[in-house]
Design a protein around this motif. Structure first.
Motif, mmCIF file in Angstrom:
data_model
loop_
_atom_site.group_PDB
_atom_site.id
_atom_site.type_symbol
_atom_site.label_atom_id
_atom_site.label_comp_id
_atom_site.label_asym_id
_atom_site.label_seq_id
_atom_site.Cartn_x
_atom_site.Cartn_y
_atom_site.Cartn_z
ATOM 1 N N PRO A 352 7.564 11.059 11.638
ATOM 2 C CA PRO A 352 9.093 11.684 11.150
ATOM 3 C C PRO A 352 10.091 10.657 10.333
ATOM 4 N N THR A 353 10.080 9.464 11.036
ATOM 5 C CA THR A 353 11.184 8.675 10.663
ATOM 6 C C THR A 353 10.771 7.466 10.178
ATOM 7 N N THR A 354 9.431 7.295 9.754
ATOM 8 C CA THR A 354 9.085 6.267 9.079
ATOM 9 C C THR A 354 8.126 6.417 8.099
ATOM 10 N N ILE A 355 7.934 5.508 7.029
ATOM 11 C CA ILE A 355 6.990 5.552 6.100
ATOM 12 C C ILE A 355 6.459 4.232 5.619
ATOM 13 N N LYS A 356 5.105 4.189 5.471
ATOM 14 C CA LYS A 356 4.550 2.618 5.145
ATOM 15 C C LYS A 356 3.843 3.009 3.943
ATOM 16 N N PHE A 357 4.118 2.170 2.753
ATOM 17 C CA PHE A 357 3.308 2.175 1.428
ATOM 18 C C PHE A 357 2.339 1.092 1.314
ATOM 19 N N GLN A 382 21.650 13.216 -2.348
ATOM 20 C CA GLN A 382 22.502 12.317 -2.542
ATOM 21 C C GLN A 382 22.267 11.701 -3.957
ATOM 22 N N THR A 383 23.444 11.107 -4.360
ATOM 23 C CA THR A 383 23.576 10.427 -5.828
ATOM 24 C C THR A 383 23.180 9.055 -5.556
ATOM 25 N N SER A 384 22.735 8.303 -6.683
ATOM 26 C CA SER A 384 22.523 6.935 -6.558
ATOM 27 C C SER A 384 23.253 6.291 -6.150
ATOM 28 N N ASP A 385 24.832 6.508 -5.751
ATOM 29 C CA ASP A 385 25.624 5.604 -5.205
ATOM 30 C C ASP A 385 25.236 5.639 -3.562
ATOM 31 N N PHE A 386 24.425 6.397 -2.983
ATOM 32 C CA PHE A 386 24.140 6.449 -1.703
ATOM 33 C C PHE A 386 22.823 5.659 -1.462
ATOM 34 N N ALA A 387 22.059 5.061 -2.510
ATOM 35 C CA ALA A 387 20.682 4.571 -2.507
ATOM 36 C C ALA A 387 20.886 3.456 -1.551
ATOM 37 N N LYS A 388 19.920 3.131 -1.188
ATOM 38 C CA LYS A 388 19.730 1.873 -0.170
ATOM 39 C C LYS A 388 18.712 1.039 -0.790
ATOM 40 N N ASN A 389 18.791 -0.338 -0.356
ATOM 41 C CA ASN A 389 17.606 -1.173 -0.883
ATOM 42 C C ASN A 389 17.007 -1.879 0.168
ATOM 43 N N ILE A 390 15.537 -1.967 0.146
ATOM 44 C CA ILE A 390 14.892 -2.853 1.138
ATOM 45 C C ILE A 390 14.065 -3.932 0.422
ATOM 46 N N THR A 391 14.007 -5.189 0.818
ATOM 47 C CA THR A 391 13.219 -6.223 0.269
ATOM 48 C C THR A 391 12.109 -6.677 1.210
ATOM 49 N N TRP A 392 10.771 -6.665 0.829
ATOM 50 C CA TRP A 392 9.686 -7.085 1.502
ATOM 51 C C TRP A 392 9.034 -8.438 0.721
ATOM 52 N N ASN A 393 8.764 -9.469 1.726
ATOM 53 C CA ASN A 393 8.168 -10.532 1.200
ATOM 54 C C ASN A 393 6.507 -9.927 0.468
ATOM 55 N N VAL A 394 5.949 -10.620 -0.407
ATOM 56 C CA VAL A 394 4.799 -10.082 -1.069
ATOM 57 C C VAL A 394 3.736 -9.791 0.100
ATOM 58 N N ASN A 395 3.328 -10.420 0.854
ATOM 59 C CA ASN A 395 2.281 -10.280 2.049
ATOM 60 C C ASN A 395 2.794 -9.466 3.096
ATOM 61 N N ALA A 396 4.147 -8.888 3.092
ATOM 62 C CA ALA A 396 4.651 -8.198 4.390
ATOM 63 C C ALA A 396 3.874 -6.757 4.618
ATOM 64 N N SER A 397 4.300 -6.083 5.614
ATOM 65 C CA SER A 397 4.112 -4.503 5.583
ATOM 66 C C SER A 397 5.164 -4.017 4.965
ATOM 67 N N TYR A 398 4.688 -3.090 4.068
ATOM 68 C CA TYR A 398 5.765 -2.430 3.094
ATOM 69 C C TYR A 398 6.160 -1.137 3.977
ATOM 70 N N ILE A 399 7.202 -1.304 4.876
ATOM 71 C CA ILE A 399 7.634 -0.144 5.713
ATOM 72 C C ILE A 399 9.129 0.221 5.878
ATOM 73 N N ILE A 400 9.624 1.561 5.842
ATOM 74 C CA ILE A 400 11.139 1.788 5.922
ATOM 75 C C ILE A 400 11.093 2.585 7.040
ATOM 76 N N ASN A 401 11.965 2.168 7.863
ATOM 77 C CA ASN A 401 12.360 2.884 9.296
ATOM 78 C C ASN A 401 13.769 3.429 9.101
ATOM 79 N N ASN A 402 13.710 4.488 10.213
ATOM 80 C CA ASN A 402 15.168 5.339 10.389
ATOM 81 C C ASN A 402 15.338 6.114 9.291
ATOM 82 N N LEU A 403 14.330 6.914 8.841
ATOM 83 C CA LEU A 403 14.483 8.104 7.947
ATOM 84 C C LEU A 403 14.748 9.282 8.774
ATOM 85 N N GLU A 404 15.274 10.328 8.013
ATOM 86 C CA GLU A 404 15.551 11.624 8.574
ATOM 87 C C GLU A 404 14.272 12.558 8.574
ATOM 88 N N PRO A 405 13.920 12.995 9.920
ATOM 89 C CA PRO A 405 12.760 14.002 9.565
ATOM 90 C C PRO A 405 13.223 15.390 8.633
#
Length: 579
Positions: A352-357, A382-405
């Protein structure tokens, strides 16, 4: 010949029977030689007498007292005019070995032997004859050597002394000396000694065949005689043609936006190398302002300024040369651009709060290496002004946390290399997060080994202790509601009729704070198997159960609780009764 004297040793042990043992009356019967030295250094033509006496409690039991020379021949000559003769002591048990006029050819190891009852006694002494007074060794010549790789070389160490010294070598970074002759660990290395006893000189020769770079270094010469030692250090320099061992293995070099690039070439060699550069197999035009050389060996830089047309994108060759040979290293200069757009992204796992790509890398990413991936994300309301960025190293796990269910998000991606950020024109994902739920099942931290290939009866972890076990786990995903506690339950369990059954009367349950990731179960029974269950809990309920079985070890022996303690006290009564 007589029998050996013995004592009777009577040992009485508390609570046990009496033990009688016969032991020798003499602790250490032996022969002793006077002068009491392992090596006797004697000036030539000055008489020498060696006395051998038994050191025993019953001298009358000594028989066959004799001297033998270095090859084992009995010395029985009693003629006082002989070069070497023996004589018995008159008032005590003993035998003399006499050298009226010592000479070098009489040098060697002499043995005194006898029987004490039926026991053979033996001792030895080395006799060394010198001309003049004893002299500590001195090394008077040792030259450094320079030789080419794969050739043969010798390093000679000259020393003198009285007695004539032995000369050995060791490599300074090694612990062991080389032995005389060929070396058992490396038959390329040979040690020889050439002696001139008249002068008291020795030439020690260290020969190394088929030199390698590993043979380069410091070597210690050690001259050794019975008076002392001398030391000196020499050096073998191994010459070799150029190699590029210390270079970074970067044969592809990138440039962009007309930025100059530095190609670096470092050649190892002895003697030092000179370096020249080639451009597409041709000699470099030193008048070209876009190609500038800094240094011509053993380190050299070629600074290339490509220009707007990138005409200097080409193959460059560093050529290093010395009188033993040459070597070369190739560089490929390429123009780089930002990465192309990412063509495919897949959703791998979701809570509910995490997604992995999973980011699918296409063939176009095979040029300049990537450094990272960037994801921009926002709720679709939300508009693009509220967009957030996350950067991953090439060989990392591509995970975003703290999303809203139960919220839908927009995700877009770009790749990054040294040039910059690539296009955002790749896939635009929309994904709705699932509703809040009970926590995910905790993951117990334990190595299960090859349990997949064994029966369930054998799937048991063994504790290191008889009375406790520390349970550890990873924090559970809360699935949208914060964890409020963990529930631990552990019971004694037994394998009955082909299945594990818990003893409900021997179960314990504990509630653990949500910040904890370990719990020590204490006061367990030794040699007992426990079934352990772990669940995470939030406002919506408890997770599924993580389960494992652990067995305590057998309790270690404790002397304080054993009646055998009475065996620990032994009282010995010793009586000496001479036979």
């Amino acid at each position: 010949m007589g029998s050996m004297p013995f004592y009777m040793l009577i040992i009485t042990v508390t609570s046990f029977t009496t033990i009688t043992v016969l032991v020798s009356a003499t602790d250490n019967p032996a022969l002793e030689i006077k002068p009491d030295l392992p090596v006797i250094i004697q000036q030539a033509e000055k008489s020498l007498s060696l006395t051998c006496r038994p050191r025993v409690s019953e001298p009358n039991l000594i028989s066959q007292l004799e001297w033998r020379d270095s090859v084992g021949r009995l010395i029985a000559n009693t003629d006082q005019n002989a070069l070497i003769h023996v004589a018995k002591l008159t008032n005590e048990t003993g035998i003399l070995l006499v050298f009226p006029n010592p000479q070098n050819y009489l040098d060697g190891i002499y043995k005194c032997k006898a029987f004490y009852g039926s026991t053979l006694l033996e001792t030895r002494v080395r006799v060394v004859t010198i001309d003049g007074n004893p002299v500590t060794p001195q090394i008077f010549e040792l030259f450094n050597i320079t030789a080419s790789i794969e050739s043969d070389t010798k390093i000679i160490c000259k020393a003198n002394g009285r007695p004539t010294p032995k000369v050995l070598f060791k490599k300074l970074n090694k612990a062991d000396l080389f032995q005389i002759g060929s070396q058992p660990f490396d038959d390329r290395i040979l040690i020889e000694n050439i002696n001139n006893n008249a002068k008291g000189e020795t030439y020690g020769i260290l020969t190394i065949r088929n030199l390698s770079r590993a043979d380069d270094g410091l070597y210690e010469c050690i001259a050794d005689n019975e008076i002392g030692k001398a030391f000196r250090i020499g050096h073998i320099t191994v010459e070799f043609p150029p190699v590029f061992n210390n270079n970074d293995n970067v044969n592809e070099v990138w440039t962009w936006q007309n930025n100059p690039v530095k190609l670096t070439c470092v050649a190892e060699s002895i003697p030092n190398s000179t370096i020249k550069w080639r451009y597409n197999s041709n000699e470099l035009d030193r008048d070209n302002p876009s190609l500038r050389i800094e240094g011509y060996g053993p380190k050299s830089h070629l600074i290339v300024t490509p220009g707007s047309e990138n005409k200097l994108d080409a193959h460059y060759e560093c050529v290093a040369m010395n009188r033993l040979g040459q070597n070369h290293k190739m560089f490929s200069l390429k123009s780089a651009d930002p990465p192309c757009s990412i063509s495919q992204v897949k959703v791998n796992t979701v809570t509910p709060t995490t997604i992995k790509f999973e980011i699918v890398r296409q063939q176009l990413f095979s040029e300049m290496p990537l450094k990272a991936f960037i994801c921009k994300y926002r709720r679709i309301d939300q508009t693009s002004d509220f967009a957030k960025n996350i950067t991953w190293n090439v060989n990392a796990s591509y995970i975003i946390n703290n999303l809203e269910p139960q919220k839908t998000y927009h995700f877009t991606f770009a790749a990054v290399n040294d040039v910059g950020i690539g296009s955002w024109s790749g896939p635009n994902l929309h994904f709705t997060m699932p509703r809040r739920a009970v926590p995910a099942e905790p993951i117990i931290l334990v190595t299960l080994g090859g349990f997949a290939n064994v029966s369930i009866h054998e799937q048991v972890i063994v504790s290191s202790y008889a009375d406790r076990y520390e349970l550890r786990w990873n924090v559970s995903n809360d699935n949208g509601h914060p964890l409020d506690y963990y529930i631990i339950r552990y019971c004694e369990t037994h394998w009955i009729n082909g299945e594990w059954k818990d003893s409900e009367s021997k179960c314990c349950s504990e509630i653990i704070e949500p910040t904890f990731q370990s719990y020590e179960m204490k006061e367990l029974q030794p040699d007992t198997t426990y079934n352990i269950e772990l669940r995470a809990h939030n406002a919506l309920g408890a997770s599924t159960t993580a389960q494992m079985r652990v067995k305590t070890i057998v309790e270690a022996f404790s002397g304080s609780n054993s009646s055998t303690n009475s065996f620990n006290l032994l009282i010995l009564f010793v009586y000496a009764v001479f036979y």
